[in-house]
Every structure is written in structure tokens, then in C-alpha cells.
Design an enzyme around this catalytic site. Structure first.
Site, PDB file in Angstrom:
ATOM      1  N   ARG A  30       0.746  -1.243  -0.068  1.00  0.00           N
ATOM      2  CA  ARG A  30       0.066   0.019  -0.060  1.00  0.00           C
ATOM      3  C   ARG A  30       0.901   1.181   0.013  1.00  0.00           C
ATOM      4  NH1 ARG A  30      -4.506  -2.455  -1.660  1.00  0.00           N
ATOM      5  NH2 ARG A  30      -4.119  -4.564  -0.636  1.00  0.00           N
ATOM      6  N   SER A  31       2.254   1.093   0.142  1.00  0.00           N
ATOM      7  CA  SER A  31       3.052   2.458  -0.009  1.00  0.00           C
ATOM      8  C   SER A  31       2.851   3.091  -0.880  1.00  0.00           C
ATOM      9  CB  SER A  31       4.360   1.903   0.481  1.00  0.00           C
ATOM     10  OG  SER A  31       4.688   1.288   1.623  1.00  0.00           O
ATOM     11  N   LYS A  80      14.624  -7.004   3.614  1.00  0.00           N
ATOM     12  CA  LYS A  80      14.931  -6.118   4.892  1.00  0.00           C
ATOM     13  C   LYS A  80      16.551  -6.380   5.543  1.00  0.00           C
ATOM     14  CE  LYS A  80      10.253  -5.025   6.068  1.00  0.00           C
ATOM     15  NZ  LYS A  80       9.340  -4.844   7.114  1.00  0.00           N
ATOM     16  N   ASP A 117       9.774   0.536  11.461  1.00  0.00           N
ATOM     17  CA  ASP A 117       8.575  -0.389  11.780  1.00  0.00           C
ATOM     18  C   ASP A 117       8.116  -0.316  13.438  1.00  0.00           C
ATOM     19  OD1 ASP A 117       7.984  -1.439   9.283  1.00  0.00           O
ATOM     20  OD2 ASP A 117       9.551  -2.899   9.466  1.00  0.00           O
ATOM     21  N   ASN A 165       6.592 -18.045  20.594  1.00  0.00           N
ATOM     22  CA  ASN A 165       6.710 -18.410  19.336  1.00  0.00           C
ATOM     23  C   ASN A 165       6.519 -19.875  19.281  1.00  0.00           C
ATOM     24  OD1 ASN A 165       7.209 -17.109  16.413  1.00  0.00           O
ATOM     25  ND2 ASN A 165       9.183 -18.517  16.665  1.00  0.00           N
ATOM     26  N   ARG A 166       5.854 -20.139  18.123  1.00  0.00           N
ATOM     27  CA  ARG A 166       5.747 -21.659  17.754  1.00  0.00           C
ATOM     28  C   ARG A 166       6.998 -22.397  17.840  1.00  0.00           C
ATOM     29  NH1 ARG A 166       3.508 -23.051  11.898  1.00  0.00           N
ATOM     30  NH2 ARG A 166       5.331 -21.764  11.528  1.00  0.00           N
ATOM     31  N   GLN A 168      10.125 -22.523  19.613  1.00  0.00           N
ATOM     32  CA  GLN A 168      10.706 -21.841  20.801  1.00  0.00           C
ATOM     33  C   GLN A 168      12.269 -21.210  20.643  1.00  0.00           C
ATOM     34  OE1 GLN A 168       9.553 -22.033  24.285  1.00  0.00           O
ATOM     35  NE2 GLN A 168      11.381 -21.658  25.320  1.00  0.00           N
ATOM     36  N   GLY A 169      12.884 -22.078  19.455  1.00  0.00           N
ATOM     37  CA  GLY A 169      14.502 -21.603  19.296  1.00  0.00           C
ATOM     38  C   GLY A 169      14.746 -20.295  18.809  1.00  0.00           C
ATOM     39  N   GLY A 254      -3.695  -2.844  12.441  1.00  0.00           N
ATOM     40  CA  GLY A 254      -2.318  -2.568  12.012  1.00  0.00           C
ATOM     41  C   GLY A 254      -2.106  -1.452  11.060  1.00  0.00           C
TER      42      GLY A 254
HETATM   43  P1  ATR Z   1       8.362 -11.399   9.551  1.00  0.00           P
HETATM   44  O1  ATR Z   1       9.594 -10.983   9.349  1.00  0.00           O
HETATM   45  O2  ATR Z   1       7.346 -10.791   8.853  1.00  0.00           O
HETATM   46  O3  ATR Z   1       7.817 -11.339  10.833  1.00  0.00           O
HETATM   47  P2  ATR Z   1       8.749 -14.221   9.571  1.00  0.00           P
HETATM   48  O4  ATR Z   1      10.201 -14.008   9.810  1.00  0.00           O
HETATM   49  O5  ATR Z   1       8.444 -15.174   8.664  1.00  0.00           O
HETATM   50  O6  ATR Z   1       8.130 -12.865   9.024  1.00  0.00           O
HETATM   51  O7  ATR Z   1       7.887 -14.927  11.020  1.00  0.00           O
HETATM   52  C1  ATR Z   1       6.632 -15.047  10.727  1.00  0.00           C
HETATM   53  C2  ATR Z   1       6.112 -15.285  12.183  1.00  0.00           C
HETATM   54  O8  ATR Z   1       4.876 -15.989  12.101  1.00  0.00           O
HETATM   55  C3  ATR Z   1       7.030 -16.425  13.190  1.00  0.00           C
HETATM   56  O9  ATR Z   1       7.117 -16.094  14.279  1.00  0.00           O
HETATM   57  C4  ATR Z   1       6.405 -17.638  12.787  1.00  0.00           C
HETATM   58  O10 ATR Z   1       6.555 -18.731  13.615  1.00  0.00           O
HETATM   59  P3  ATR Z   1       7.762 -19.691  13.648  1.00  0.00           P
HETATM   60  O11 ATR Z   1       8.884 -19.247  14.069  1.00  0.00           O
HETATM   61  O12 ATR Z   1       7.427 -20.961  14.537  1.00  0.00           O
HETATM   62  O13 ATR Z   1       7.670 -20.119  12.141  1.00  0.00           O
HETATM   63  C5  ATR Z   1       5.001 -17.086  13.065  1.00  0.00           C
HETATM   64  N1  ATR Z   1       3.885 -18.117  12.052  1.00  0.00           N
HETATM   65  C6  ATR Z   1       3.805 -18.423  11.023  1.00  0.00           C
HETATM   66  N2  ATR Z   1       2.797 -19.429  10.713  1.00  0.00           N
HETATM   67  C7  ATR Z   1       2.382 -19.791  11.891  1.00  0.00           C
HETATM   68  C8  ATR Z   1       1.361 -20.700  12.493  1.00  0.00           C
HETATM   69  N3  ATR Z   1       0.779 -21.345  11.560  1.00  0.00           N
HETATM   70  N4  ATR Z   1       1.254 -20.970  13.736  1.00  0.00           N
HETATM   71  C9  ATR Z   1       2.124 -20.274  14.665  1.00  0.00           C
HETATM   72  N5  ATR Z   1       3.171 -19.313  14.248  1.00  0.00           N
HETATM   73  C10 ATR Z   1       3.278 -18.975  12.866  1.00  0.00           C
END
Ligand code: ATR
Length: 288
Positions: A30-31, A80, A117, A165-166, A168-169, A254
Site C-alpha cells: 500500500r506504500s 530487509k 516499523d 513463538n511456535r 521456541q528456538g 495494524g
Molecule cells: P516477519 O519477518 O514478517 O515477522 P517471519 O520471519 O516469516 O516474518 O515470521 C513469521 C512469524 O509468524 C514467526 O514467528 C512464525 O513462527 P515460526 O517461527 O514458528 O515459524 C509465525 N507463524 C507463521 N505461521 C504460523 C502458524 N501457522 N502458527 C504459529 N505461528 C506461525
């Protein structure tokens, strides 16, 4: 600003100031709508264009834009980190975010990189009158690039920040990059929500066309002062925000972050500090 003002023709002379957005893909951005709206509104002789650039061509494209007299560019997914590497000078925000979303080509030939951001998120909260008290605790869902910028900006405002985060690492990696960051297990955050006064979804969960557009976690354990924010802006009210509204909580969508993160670049390239107001929001919203 009225509809008549937005109908003002854009001025693009031989001296026009040029900028754009580098992304792959970039068609969803949208920029261009936002920056060209501001260019017309402020009567600036300039243009802002979408720049679809494949990852392998990023460096050549940036140097080419610089050689062609562009003032700079915004940078979106997936560039980025490459933008962070190509910048000669990184400001504090870029260093903290480990990424750059705004490049400015200075007259001395140096490329300056900024990450707006996180500051855009904080500004959109302030504009909505939602200032979490300092010392408050924020919980961020996600550990990607967006999480890092928002976490860094909130820490810089004095908030204590945790991420969940899904994977954890990835959250633990983020905690290494941003000292002081806490990590909450993904399967425990809903139960621990009562500790937090701000919840921010920085993932694409809840986004139209995203991995799970129906993402609607339980907010049953939220305190009644919890502010729930989503950086997703399509749809405007995500299922998470709908859940928060039905629980009577304050919410923040957002779109404000998208508008506020754009201000610094516009000011640097075109020399005007643009306003984010209801007219700006309505104009961009209409483009969805
Ligand atoms: P951005 O740089 O825009 O933040 P990204 O680096 O791809 O994009 O990060 C996406 C985020 O959405 C991550 O935290 C990702 O979790 P994972 O690190 O476990 O992949 C999270 N994400 C994406 N799909 C997901 C899902 N189905 N359930 C839970 N988390 C999800």
C-alpha cells in the site's frame, strides 16, 4: 483534506524527487497509494513507484536507483536484511532491529538505513491514546523480523517485553539479540496473559490469505486493562481483535503502524513531515 484535494493532479517535472518500494512480490504493497497521496496533498514535485526486485538482483537494483538519482526507497519482504547489509550508515533503530525498511541516498553518496516499523507501532499506539505505563509488560506473538522491531521499540520506551513463538528456538535467538527479553512457551501464553498489559500479534496469523486466517486465541485470562494490538491490517478487524472487542478490551489494528512507519522516509526524501490523520487513513483504507 477533502476528496477534491486528493483529486489534485500529481506534479512530476524533470526535477521530480523519486523514491519507491523494493519487494518481491510488491504488488500487495500500500506504500505507493500512501506516498503518492501525500505527494498530491502537499503539492510535492515527486513520484513513488513499486519496484519488484528478485532477491538476487537487490544490490544491483539499489545501486541502480542511486545512480539514477532516486532519493531512496522503502524495503519490504524479503529484502530487509539485505538492506541492512548494503547500508553504509545504520541508525540506532536499524541496529536494534537487525533490519532496514527505509534507505536514504545522501548527497555524499552514502546509503543510510533506518528501521521505522517499531517506532511506527509505538506512534500508532500513542495516536490512539493507548500509552501503556512504563514498567508495563508486553507480550509479543511471533519471533520474526516484525517481532524484533516492535520488541526493540517497546524496550526502548521502557517496557518489559516477552515473546512467545511456535518455534521456541527462534524466540530464544531473539532474546539473545535483545537483552532483557523474556521467552514464554507457545503452549502457555494464553494462561499467563494476566501478567501483561499489552498483547501484540506480530505474526501473519489472522491475516487474509495467511497461514491461519481464523486464528482466534482465548483471552479468558486477560486482565481488564489489557490492550490487544495486531500488526495485521487485512482484515481491519482480525479474529484476535474481534475476540478482544467482545471481551471489552482496548484494541489497535495494524493500519496505523503502516501509516506511521512511512513518515520518516517521506520526510527524508521529499522534505515534508507528513501527517497521519483520519483522511490519510480513509484514503489508504479505500484502496483495499
Ligand atoms: P516477519 O519477518 O514478517 O515477522 P517471519 O520471519 O516469516 O516474518 O515470521 C513469521 C512469524 O509468524 C514467526 O514467528 C512464525 O513462527 P515460526 O517461527 O514458528 O515459524 C509465525 N507463524 C507463521 N505461521 C504460523 C502458524 N501457522 N502458527 C504459529 N505461528 C506461525
Amino acid at each position: 483534506m477533502t476528496a477534491t484535494d486528493t483529486a489534485k493532479p500529481q506534479i512530476i517535472t524533470g526535477k521530480a524527487k523519486l523514491a519507491g518500494v523494493l519487494g518481491w512480490p510488491v504488488a500487495h504493497s500500500r506504500s505507493p497509494v500512501l506516498h503518492n497521496y501525500w505527494l498530491r496533498r502537499y503539492g510535492v514535485d515527486g513520484a513513488y513507484v513499486p519496484l519488484p526486485v528478485e532477491p538476487d538482483a537487490f544490490v544491483a537494483a539499489v545501486l541502480g536507483l542511486q545512480a539514477a538519482g532516486f532519493r531512496g526507497a522503502n524495503v519490504t519482504i524479503p529484502h530487509k536484511e539485505a538492506a541492512f547489509k548494503i547500508a553504509d550508515v545504520l541508525d540506532h533503530s536499524a541496529q536494534r532491529a537487525g533490519a532496514v525498511n527505509t534507505l536514504v541516498f545522501e548527497d555524499d553518496g552514502k546509503i543510510h538505513g533506518y528501521s521505522t516499523d517499531g517506532a511506527g507501532f509505538v506512534a500508532s499506539m500513542e495516536a490512539a491514546g493507548l500509552n501503556p505505563p512504563k514498567q508495563a509488560q508486553a507480550l509479543l506473538l511471533g519471533a520474526g523480523g516484525a517481532a524484533r522491531s516492535v520488541a526493540a521499540a517497546l524496550q526502548d520506551c521502557g517496557l518489559r517485553v516477552a515473546v512467545t513463538n511456535r518455534t521456541q528456538g527462534r524466540a530464544e535467538e531473539l532474546a539473545k539479540a535483545l537483552p532483557g527479553l523474556d521467552v514464554v512457551p507457545w503452549n502457555a501464553w494464553e494462561q499467563r496473559l494476566g501478567t501483561f498489559s499489552l498483547l501484540v500479534n506480530t505474526t501473519s496469523l489472522g491475516m487474509e490469505g495467511g497461514p491461519d486466517a481464523a486464528f482466534r486465541p482465548s483471552l479468558a485470562h486477560a486482565g481488564k486493562e489489557l490492550v490487544v494490538a495486531d500488526i495485521v491490517y487485512v482484515p481491519r478487524i482480525t479474529p484476535l481483535l474481534a475476540e478482544a472487542q467482545s471481551a471489552g478490551l482496548h484494541t489497535l489494528g495494524g493500519l496505523g503502524m503502516l501509516l506511521h512507519q512511512a513518515r520518516l522516509g517521506f520526510q527524508k526524501w521529499y522534505g515534508v513531515n507528513p501527517e497521519v490523520d483520519a483522511a490519510t487513513e480513509a484514503f489508504v483504507q479505500e484502496s483495499f
